[in-house]
Design a protein around this motif. Structure first.
Motif, mmCIF file in Angstrom:
data_model
loop_
_atom_site.group_PDB
_atom_site.id
_atom_site.type_symbol
_atom_site.label_atom_id
_atom_site.label_comp_id
_atom_site.label_asym_id
_atom_site.label_seq_id
_atom_site.Cartn_x
_atom_site.Cartn_y
_atom_site.Cartn_z
ATOM 1 N N SER A 180 -10.948 -5.871 -9.467
ATOM 2 C CA SER A 180 -12.109 -5.730 -10.348
ATOM 3 C C SER A 180 -13.419 -5.571 -9.591
ATOM 4 N N ASP A 181 -13.411 -5.856 -8.295
ATOM 5 C CA ASP A 181 -14.598 -5.670 -7.459
ATOM 6 C C ASP A 181 -14.713 -4.186 -7.127
ATOM 7 N N SER A 182 -15.673 -3.519 -7.715
ATOM 8 C CA SER A 182 -15.789 -2.065 -7.584
ATOM 9 C C SER A 182 -16.000 -1.597 -6.146
ATOM 10 N N THR A 183 -16.367 -2.494 -5.238
ATOM 11 C CA THR A 183 -16.559 -2.114 -3.840
ATOM 12 C C THR A 183 -15.283 -2.244 -3.007
ATOM 13 N N SER A 184 -14.222 -2.811 -3.596
ATOM 14 C CA SER A 184 -12.988 -3.017 -2.827
ATOM 15 C C SER A 184 -12.155 -1.745 -2.748
ATOM 16 N N GLY A 185 -11.356 -1.649 -1.718
ATOM 17 C CA GLY A 185 -10.424 -0.530 -1.580
ATOM 18 C C GLY A 185 -9.425 -0.491 -2.718
ATOM 19 N N PHE A 186 -9.048 -1.660 -3.227
ATOM 20 C CA PHE A 186 -8.114 -1.724 -4.358
ATOM 21 C C PHE A 186 -8.693 -1.009 -5.574
ATOM 22 N N ALA A 187 -9.984 -1.231 -5.824
ATOM 23 C CA ALA A 187 -10.640 -0.607 -6.977
ATOM 24 C C ALA A 187 -10.840 0.889 -6.759
ATOM 25 N N GLN A 188 -11.032 1.295 -5.518
ATOM 26 C CA GLN A 188 -11.275 2.703 -5.216
ATOM 27 C C GLN A 188 -10.025 3.561 -5.424
ATOM 28 N N SER A 189 -8.853 3.002 -5.134
ATOM 29 C CA SER A 189 -7.587 3.751 -5.254
ATOM 30 C C SER A 189 -6.504 2.864 -5.869
ATOM 31 N N PRO A 190 -6.679 2.449 -7.111
ATOM 32 C CA PRO A 190 -5.767 1.460 -7.691
ATOM 33 C C PRO A 190 -4.323 1.932 -7.838
ATOM 34 N N GLY A 222 -10.524 4.129 -18.966
ATOM 35 C CA GLY A 222 -11.710 4.960 -18.909
ATOM 36 C C GLY A 222 -12.353 4.975 -17.540
ATOM 37 N N VAL A 223 -11.856 4.151 -16.613
ATOM 38 C CA VAL A 223 -12.392 4.129 -15.262
ATOM 39 C C VAL A 223 -11.572 5.080 -14.405
ATOM 40 N N ASN A 224 -12.241 5.798 -13.512
ATOM 41 C CA ASN A 224 -11.566 6.722 -12.610
ATOM 42 C C ASN A 224 -10.565 5.949 -11.767
ATOM 43 N N HIS A 225 -9.310 6.369 -11.789
ATOM 44 C CA HIS A 225 -8.252 5.680 -11.061
ATOM 45 C C HIS A 225 -8.006 6.281 -9.692
ATOM 46 N N GLY A 226 -8.951 6.940 -9.139
ATOM 47 C CA GLY A 226 -8.805 7.496 -7.799
ATOM 48 C C GLY A 226 -7.975 8.758 -7.796
ATOM 49 N N SER A 227 -7.921 9.393 -6.644
ATOM 50 C CA SER A 227 -7.240 10.679 -6.538
ATOM 51 C C SER A 227 -5.791 10.553 -6.116
ATOM 52 N N SER A 228 -5.330 9.367 -5.721
ATOM 53 C CA SER A 228 -3.964 9.199 -5.243
ATOM 54 C C SER A 228 -2.983 9.132 -6.377
ATOM 55 N N ASP A 281 0.869 -1.175 0.000
ATOM 56 C CA ASP A 281 0.000 0.000 0.000
ATOM 57 C C ASP A 281 0.907 1.227 0.000
ATOM 58 N N GLN A 282 1.005 1.877 -1.142
ATOM 59 C CA GLN A 282 1.897 3.023 -1.304
ATOM 60 C C GLN A 282 1.511 4.175 -0.390
ATOM 61 N N CYS A 283 0.227 4.359 -0.158
ATOM 62 C CA CYS A 283 -0.246 5.458 0.681
ATOM 63 C C CYS A 283 0.231 5.282 2.130
ATOM 64 N N VAL A 284 0.179 4.067 2.632
ATOM 65 C CA VAL A 284 0.608 3.759 3.991
ATOM 66 C C VAL A 284 2.127 3.554 4.045
ATOM 67 N N GLY A 285 2.698 3.095 2.923
ATOM 68 C CA GLY A 285 4.131 2.826 2.873
ATOM 69 C C GLY A 285 4.524 1.506 3.492
ATOM 70 N N GLU A 286 3.599 0.546 3.499
ATOM 71 C CA GLU A 286 3.848 -0.763 4.095
ATOM 72 C C GLU A 286 3.151 -1.856 3.303
ATOM 73 N N PHE A 287 3.646 -3.084 3.511
ATOM 74 C CA PHE A 287 2.989 -4.256 2.962
ATOM 75 C C PHE A 287 1.833 -4.662 3.868
ATOM 76 N N MET A 288 0.773 -5.175 3.260
ATOM 77 C CA MET A 288 -0.319 -5.784 4.013
ATOM 78 C C MET A 288 0.152 -7.174 4.448
ATOM 79 N N SER A 289 -0.661 -7.878 5.202
ATOM 80 C CA SER A 289 -0.294 -9.217 5.668
ATOM 81 C C SER A 289 -0.028 -10.142 4.484
ATOM 82 N N PRO A 290 1.056 -10.901 4.538
ATOM 83 C CA PRO A 290 1.380 -11.809 3.434
ATOM 84 C C PRO A 290 0.445 -13.015 3.399
ATOM 85 N N PHE A 291 0.400 -13.654 2.241
ATOM 86 C CA PHE A 291 -0.388 -14.868 2.072
ATOM 87 C C PHE A 291 0.391 -15.858 1.217
ATOM 88 N N VAL A 292 0.097 -17.136 1.405
ATOM 89 C CA VAL A 292 0.742 -18.215 0.647
ATOM 90 C C VAL A 292 -0.262 -18.727 -0.372
#
Length: 90
Positions: free
Chosen positions: A37-47, A84-90, A10-21
């Motif tokens: 691709s899930d428009s409700t996810s935080g990833f989609a809101q600020s890709p 063509g999709v809004n890529h967030g303000s970040s 997460d570039q905004c926080v400057g840290e990795f989220m919890s890892p997964f295997v």
């Protein structure tokens, strides 16, 4: 069996989220792409803020992790969002 250890940075926080295997890097990219691709996810809101990295390998037979010399970026969330999709303000 060897699997991969991945985490989202997460570039905004400057840290990795919890890892997964997960079984392969391809499976990790697919899972991350589905989440983006899930428009409700935080990833989609600020890709522009998120990228998926491989951090290590995990051997399920020995229980050992093998770190990479350098974290390998696999994909950025912004690369998944349709043009063509809004890529967030970040």
């Amino acid at each position: 069996m060897k699997s991969v250890v991945c985490a989202v940075f997460d570039q905004c926080v400057g840290e990795f989220m919890s890892p997964f295997v997960i079984q392969t890097t391809a499976a990790a990219v697919r899972s991350f792409s589905q989440a983006v691709s899930d428009s409700t996810s935080g990833f989609a809101q600020s890709p522009r803020d998120y990228a998926l990295f491989q951090l290590a390998e995990f051997d399920s037979e020995t229980g050992m992790f093998s770190n990479l010399d350098i974290c390998q970026r696999l994909i950025q969330a912004v690369d998944v969002v349709p043009s063509g999709v809004n890529h967030g303000s970040s």
